[in-house]
Design a protein around this motif. Structure first.
Motif, PDB file in Angstrom:
ATOM      1  N   ALA A  56     -41.191   6.567 -31.213  1.00 48.30           N
ATOM      2  CA  ALA A  56     -40.034   5.657 -31.088  1.00 48.30           C
ATOM      3  C   ALA A  56     -40.338   4.526 -30.113  1.00 48.30           C
ATOM      4  O   ALA A  56     -39.871   3.393 -30.284  1.00 48.30           O
ATOM      5  CB  ALA A  56     -38.800   6.434 -30.625  1.00 48.30           C
ATOM      6  N   ILE A  57     -41.131   4.826 -29.094  1.00 48.21           N
ATOM      7  CA  ILE A  57     -41.453   3.808 -28.087  1.00 48.21           C
ATOM      8  C   ILE A  57     -42.537   2.864 -28.616  1.00 48.21           C
ATOM      9  O   ILE A  57     -42.450   1.655 -28.448  1.00 48.21           O
ATOM     10  CB  ILE A  57     -41.833   4.469 -26.750  1.00 48.21           C
ATOM     11  N   ARG A  58     -43.518   3.442 -29.302  1.00 46.47           N
ATOM     12  CA  ARG A  58     -44.561   2.599 -29.908  1.00 46.47           C
ATOM     13  C   ARG A  58     -43.954   1.565 -30.842  1.00 46.47           C
ATOM     14  O   ARG A  58     -44.342   0.409 -30.865  1.00 46.47           O
ATOM     15  CB  ARG A  58     -45.511   3.475 -30.727  1.00 46.47           C
ATOM     16  N   ALA A  59     -42.952   2.014 -31.604  1.00 44.11           N
ATOM     17  CA  ALA A  59     -42.321   1.102 -32.573  1.00 44.11           C
ATOM     18  C   ALA A  59     -41.694  -0.099 -31.866  1.00 44.11           C
ATOM     19  O   ALA A  59     -41.623  -1.192 -32.422  1.00 44.11           O
ATOM     20  CB  ALA A  59     -41.266   1.856 -33.381  1.00 44.11           C
ATOM     21  N   LEU A  60     -41.255   0.098 -30.625  1.00 49.96           N
ATOM     22  CA  LEU A  60     -40.621  -1.000 -29.877  1.00 49.96           C
ATOM     23  C   LEU A  60     -41.633  -2.031 -29.370  1.00 49.96           C
ATOM     24  O   LEU A  60     -41.236  -3.110 -28.924  1.00 49.96           O
ATOM     25  CB  LEU A  60     -39.862  -0.452 -28.668  1.00 49.96           C
ATOM     26  N   GLN A  61     -42.898  -1.665 -29.394  1.00 48.14           N
ATOM     27  CA  GLN A  61     -43.964  -2.560 -28.895  1.00 48.14           C
ATOM     28  C   GLN A  61     -43.670  -3.084 -27.491  1.00 48.14           C
ATOM     29  O   GLN A  61     -43.693  -4.291 -27.239  1.00 48.14           O
ATOM     30  CB  GLN A  61     -44.171  -3.724 -29.861  1.00 48.14           C
ATOM     31  N   VAL A  62     -43.356  -2.151 -26.600  1.00 41.40           N
ATOM     32  CA  VAL A  62     -43.054  -2.519 -25.212  1.00 41.40           C
ATOM     33  C   VAL A  62     -44.367  -2.844 -24.499  1.00 41.40           C
ATOM     34  O   VAL A  62     -45.230  -1.980 -24.380  1.00 41.40           O
ATOM     35  CB  VAL A  62     -42.373  -1.338 -24.475  1.00 41.40           C
ATOM     36  N   PRO A  63     -44.543  -4.069 -24.022  1.00 37.07           N
ATOM     37  CA  PRO A  63     -45.853  -4.435 -23.466  1.00 37.07           C
ATOM     38  C   PRO A  63     -46.095  -3.958 -22.044  1.00 37.07           C
ATOM     39  O   PRO A  63     -47.237  -3.858 -21.606  1.00 37.07           O
ATOM     40  CB  PRO A  63     -45.835  -5.965 -23.501  1.00 37.07           C
ATOM     41  N   ILE A  64     -45.007  -3.671 -21.301  1.00 36.07           N
ATOM     42  CA  ILE A  64     -45.195  -3.271 -19.903  1.00 36.07           C
ATOM     43  C   ILE A  64     -44.054  -2.332 -19.513  1.00 36.07           C
ATOM     44  O   ILE A  64     -42.912  -2.537 -19.931  1.00 36.07           O
ATOM     45  CB  ILE A  64     -45.275  -4.513 -18.975  1.00 36.07           C
ATOM     46  N   ILE A  65     -44.362  -1.298 -18.738  1.00 33.01           N
ATOM     47  CA  ILE A  65     -43.328  -0.347 -18.318  1.00 33.01           C
ATOM     48  C   ILE A  65     -43.417  -0.141 -16.811  1.00 33.01           C
ATOM     49  O   ILE A  65     -44.471   0.192 -16.271  1.00 33.01           O
ATOM     50  CB  ILE A  65     -43.460   0.999 -19.062  1.00 33.01           C
ATOM     51  N   ARG A  66     -42.282  -0.366 -16.155  1.00 36.05           N
ATOM     52  CA  ARG A  66     -42.216  -0.232 -14.701  1.00 36.05           C
ATOM     53  C   ARG A  66     -42.143   1.253 -14.347  1.00 36.05           C
ATOM     54  O   ARG A  66     -41.447   2.026 -15.022  1.00 36.05           O
ATOM     55  CB  ARG A  66     -40.972  -0.984 -14.214  1.00 36.05           C
ATOM     56  N   TYR A  67     -42.796   1.644 -13.248  1.00 36.19           N
ATOM     57  CA  TYR A  67     -42.934   3.051 -12.889  1.00 36.19           C
ATOM     58  C   TYR A  67     -43.361   3.149 -11.429  1.00 36.19           C
ATOM     59  O   TYR A  67     -44.088   2.263 -10.966  1.00 36.19           O
ATOM     60  CB  TYR A  67     -44.002   3.693 -13.793  1.00 36.19           C
ATOM     61  N   PRO A  68     -42.993   4.147 -10.630  1.00 34.84           N
ATOM     62  CA  PRO A  68     -42.182   5.334 -10.956  1.00 34.84           C
ATOM     63  C   PRO A  68     -40.708   5.153 -10.553  1.00 34.84           C
ATOM     64  O   PRO A  68     -39.925   6.056 -10.705  1.00 34.84           O
ATOM     65  CB  PRO A  68     -42.821   6.413 -10.067  1.00 34.84           C
ATOM     66  N   GLY A  69     -40.335   4.013 -10.022  1.00 32.25           N
ATOM     67  CA  GLY A  69     -38.933   3.732  -9.696  1.00 32.25           C
ATOM     68  C   GLY A  69     -38.829   2.275  -9.367  1.00 32.25           C
ATOM     69  O   GLY A  69     -39.856   1.577  -9.315  1.00 32.25           O
ATOM     70  N   GLY A  70     -37.608   1.834  -9.213  1.00 29.97           N
ATOM     71  CA  GLY A  70     -36.358   2.496  -8.964  1.00 29.97           C
ATOM     72  C   GLY A  70     -36.259   3.091  -7.562  1.00 29.97           C
ATOM     73  O   GLY A  70     -37.172   3.059  -6.742  1.00 29.97           O
ATOM     74  N   ASN A  71     -35.052   3.550  -7.319  1.00 30.26           N
ATOM     75  CA  ASN A  71     -34.734   4.133  -6.011  1.00 30.26           C
ATOM     76  C   ASN A  71     -35.713   5.254  -5.653  1.00 30.26           C
ATOM     77  O   ASN A  71     -35.996   5.498  -4.488  1.00 30.26           O
ATOM     78  CB  ASN A  71     -33.303   4.672  -6.008  1.00 30.26           C
ATOM     79  N   PHE A  72     -36.199   5.943  -6.683  1.00 29.29           N
ATOM     80  CA  PHE A  72     -37.116   7.063  -6.466  1.00 29.29           C
ATOM     81  C   PHE A  72     -38.341   6.651  -5.641  1.00 29.29           C
ATOM     82  O   PHE A  72     -38.804   7.392  -4.770  1.00 29.29           O
ATOM     83  CB  PHE A  72     -37.563   7.621  -7.830  1.00 29.29           C
ATOM     84  N   VAL A  73     -38.847   5.457  -5.904  1.00 35.70           N
ATOM     85  CA  VAL A  73     -40.128   5.083  -5.290  1.00 35.70           C
ATOM     86  C   VAL A  73     -40.020   4.969  -3.769  1.00 35.70           C
ATOM     87  O   VAL A  73     -41.014   5.151  -3.048  1.00 35.70           O
ATOM     88  CB  VAL A  73     -40.696   3.775  -5.909  1.00 35.70           C
ATOM     89  N   SER A  74     -38.812   4.736  -3.282  1.00 34.58           N
ATOM     90  CA  SER A  74     -38.650   4.492  -1.842  1.00 34.58           C
ATOM     91  C   SER A  74     -38.778   5.753  -0.990  1.00 34.58           C
ATOM     92  O   SER A  74     -38.755   5.680   0.248  1.00 34.58           O
ATOM     93  CB  SER A  74     -37.309   3.812  -1.580  1.00 34.58           C
ATOM     94  N   GLY A  75     -38.906   6.926  -1.659  1.00 35.30           N
ATOM     95  CA  GLY A  75     -39.146   8.150  -0.908  1.00 35.30           C
ATOM     96  C   GLY A  75     -40.368   8.879  -1.445  1.00 35.30           C
ATOM     97  O   GLY A  75     -40.610  10.036  -1.098  1.00 35.30           O
ATOM     98  N   TYR A  76     -41.137   8.204  -2.281  1.00 30.60           N
ATOM     99  CA  TYR A  76     -42.221   8.868  -3.021  1.00 30.60           C
ATOM    100  C   TYR A  76     -43.561   8.746  -2.305  1.00 30.60           C
ATOM    101  O   TYR A  76     -43.977   7.647  -1.938  1.00 30.60           O
ATOM    102  CB  TYR A  76     -42.329   8.223  -4.404  1.00 30.60           C
ATOM    103  N   ASN A  77     -44.214   9.890  -2.145  1.00 27.70           N
ATOM    104  CA  ASN A  77     -45.591   9.898  -1.658  1.00 27.70           C
ATOM    105  C   ASN A  77     -46.491  10.050  -2.883  1.00 27.70           C
ATOM    106  O   ASN A  77     -46.566  11.138  -3.468  1.00 27.70           O
ATOM    107  CB  ASN A  77     -45.818  11.077  -0.705  1.00 27.70           C
ATOM    108  N   TRP A  78     -47.165   8.978  -3.244  1.00 25.90           N
ATOM    109  CA  TRP A  78     -47.912   8.994  -4.508  1.00 25.90           C
ATOM    110  C   TRP A  78     -48.976  10.083  -4.527  1.00 25.90           C
ATOM    111  O   TRP A  78     -49.321  10.618  -5.574  1.00 25.90           O
ATOM    112  CB  TRP A  78     -48.517   7.615  -4.789  1.00 25.90           C
ATOM    113  N   GLU A  79     -49.471  10.472  -3.344  1.00 29.49           N
ATOM    114  CA  GLU A  79     -50.532  11.485  -3.278  1.00 29.49           C
ATOM    115  C   GLU A  79     -50.029  12.839  -3.814  1.00 29.49           C
ATOM    116  O   GLU A  79     -50.831  13.664  -4.271  1.00 29.49           O
ATOM    117  CB  GLU A  79     -51.006  11.692  -1.831  1.00 29.49           C
ATOM    118  N   ASP A  80     -48.697  13.053  -3.755  1.00 25.92           N
ATOM    119  CA  ASP A  80     -48.137  14.316  -4.259  1.00 25.92           C
ATOM    120  C   ASP A  80     -48.234  14.428  -5.786  1.00 25.92           C
ATOM    121  O   ASP A  80     -48.047  15.511  -6.343  1.00 25.92           O
ATOM    122  CB  ASP A  80     -46.654  14.446  -3.856  1.00 25.92           C
TER     123      ASP A  80
END
Ligand code: AHR
Length: 497
Positions: A56-80
């Protein structure tokens, strides 16, 4: 109701940056767990990714996806989120009061993004962390080898660097709800220093500074000016976030909200140019509207019971009128294609999203999937500046709202011209006369329509095809003039060649 539109291949606004059709996946609700990733699901691949979602996502041909947040990123330790899965920590996640299992992290997401054909727009944590963690992450992701962090990535099974190009310097740092929220000066200084060293690690990256969380913030405009003043030479884009809802059940006013988006974009562009003038700079800051959508459940609190793993959150069920609003927003983004180079419909799956899944069950497409699909597929090329004449009306918050919202995109390579049009009139059909004489002889490929007698009609698991587009739109062509009939409250895609 009669409207006219003149399009000419020489009246160009700008080529469309394909990243205008970007999206966003955050570690929030069931976007990651239960959305894109569900080991044990009947469609799951060997890595636990749901194949139905991939499709379903491939069909949308989304060229770029933001990750991992959002509010989540402000407390995220990427090493985890890297290294052997059985060693990853289960942690209390403070943005959404859930438990994060860290089963999916940077490498898994990079694998998944490759499968859907998208680039990743990475975000670094400028809430609880800063320069150090950000430069390590760039080294881990983008440096080929021969350093501690790049060799660690290789030892995790990723010989080739991910080469993520686009990086967000934190998320919504002006919002009091943000973990580690900052004043504009605090953020501007930190973002500038972080940007500087991230680019020293990898000079090829592009950086996005946080604008305001919305134009409704009391610090809006001042925030943009201060942040840019402090970061101008080290960033490439400024972010804009905006969500709209129809919670007051005033559809005419709701469908006019794209005029607000239009003004928001115009204001932020002006602020960028004010700072440019002040600095006597040659550089032009571009815009990244990296969170936009209809969000009706906005303001509803986090999950009542704390520390659940991937509880359902913000699973808005979108109506036909929501799809029309999304159509108007897409047209607005295209009108600003000269300045808005990236935009992310927020979000992509299960959380305020065009795609829904059930854990262990099926996937279905919301009403809003369709205008986004059409724009992403047919809205590539050069945006043409249309001369439009349309009857207007006033709504509660807006005056002179044209009933016709429209834009056209010329894909020279394919020789295709596409007109995207919303008839905002809720009860009357519109006769649209389009003059396309500069194109000479053209023929109709298709007139796609999304219409429904019930503005509140939705797609659900039980009735997934209640609101779907059809190709039976009424358009005729005579001597370089197109005559189209736009049904009341409809989204239209008129494709010509
Ligand atoms: O998209 C949902 C949330 O909305 C994001 O986490 C945040 O950036 C915004 O407030």
């Amino acid at each position: 109701l009669q409207s006219t539109m003149l399009i000419d291949k020489h009246f160009t606004i700008s080529p469309v940056d394909p990243r205008l059709y970007g999206s966003f996946i955050e570690h929030l609700g069931r976007a990651v767990y239960g959305g894109i990733y569900e080991p044990g699901h009947p469609t799951a691949d060997e890595n636990g990714f749901r194949r139905d979602a991939l499709e379903a996502i491939r069909a949308l041909q989304v060229p770029i996806i933001r990750y991992p947040g959002g509010n989540f990123v402000s407390g995220y330790n990427w090493e985890d989120g890297v290294g052997p899965k059985d060693k990853r920590k289960r942690l209390l996640e403070l943005a959404w009061w859930t438990t994060e299992t860290n089963e999916v992290g940077t490498n898994e997401f990079a694998d998944w993004a490759k499968l859907v054909g998208s680039e990743v727009m990475m975000a670094v944590n400028l809430g609880t962390r800063g320069i150090d963690a950000a430069r390590d992450l760039v080294e881990y992701c983008n440096h080929p080898s021969g350093s501690y962090w790049s060799d660690l990535r290789i030892s995790h099974g990723y010989k080739e660097p991910h080469r993520f190009k686009t990086w967000c310097l934190g998320n919504e740092m002006d919002g009091p709800w943000q973990i580690g929220a900052k004043t504009a000066v605090e953020y501007g200084r930190l973002a500038n220093e972080t940007a500087k060293v991230m680019r020293w690690v990898d000079p090829s990256i592009e950086l996005v500074a946080c604008g305001s969380s919305s134009s409704g913030m009391s610090t809006f405009a001042e925030w943009e000016a201060t942040v840019l003043d402090l970061t101008y030479d080290n960033v490439d884009y400024l972010s804009l976030h905006t969500y709209y809802n129809n919670n007051s059940n005033d559809t005419a006013n709701f469908l006019a909200r794209s005029l607000d988006m239009d003004q928001f974009i115009g204001s932020v562009a002006s602020i960028c140019d004010y700072v440019k003038a002040k600095k006597r700079s040659k550089k032009k800051i571009m815009l990244s509207l990296d969170e936009w959508n209809v969000w009706n459940s906005i303001g509803s609190s986090r999950a009542e019971e704390r520390w659940q793993v991937a509880p359902p959150e913000f699973e808005d069920v979108y109506t036909h009128e929501d799809a029309l609003a999304v159509g108007c927003f897409l047209i607005t983004l295209l009108k600003h294609a000269d300045r808005v180079k990236m935009a992310c419909i927020a979000q992509l799956i299960n959380v305020i999203a065009p795609i829904m899944t059930e854990n262990g069950g099926p996937l279905w497409l919301q009403t809003t999937y369709y205008p986004f699909l059409h724009a992403s597929i047919y809205g590539r090329g050069t945006v043409l500046h249309p001369i439009i004449s349309s009857p207007k009306h006033d709504t509660k918050d807006f005056t002179d709202v044209p009933y016709l919202e429209a834009i056209s995109v010329y894909n020279e390579e394919q020789g295709h011209i596409t007109i995207f049009a919303v008839n905002r009139h809720l009860t009357e059909r519109m006769e649209l006369d389009v003059d396309i004489r500069s194109f000479g002889e053209v023929s109709l490929l298709e007139h796609i329509v999304l219409e429904n007698e019930d503005l509140k009609a939705v797609n659900t698991k039980a009735n997934p095809r209640n609101v779907v587009p059809h190709s039976g739109g009424k358009t005729s062509i005579d001597n370089g003039r197109i005559k189209a009939v736009l049904a009341q409250a409809s989204w239209n895609v008129i494709r010509l060649q």
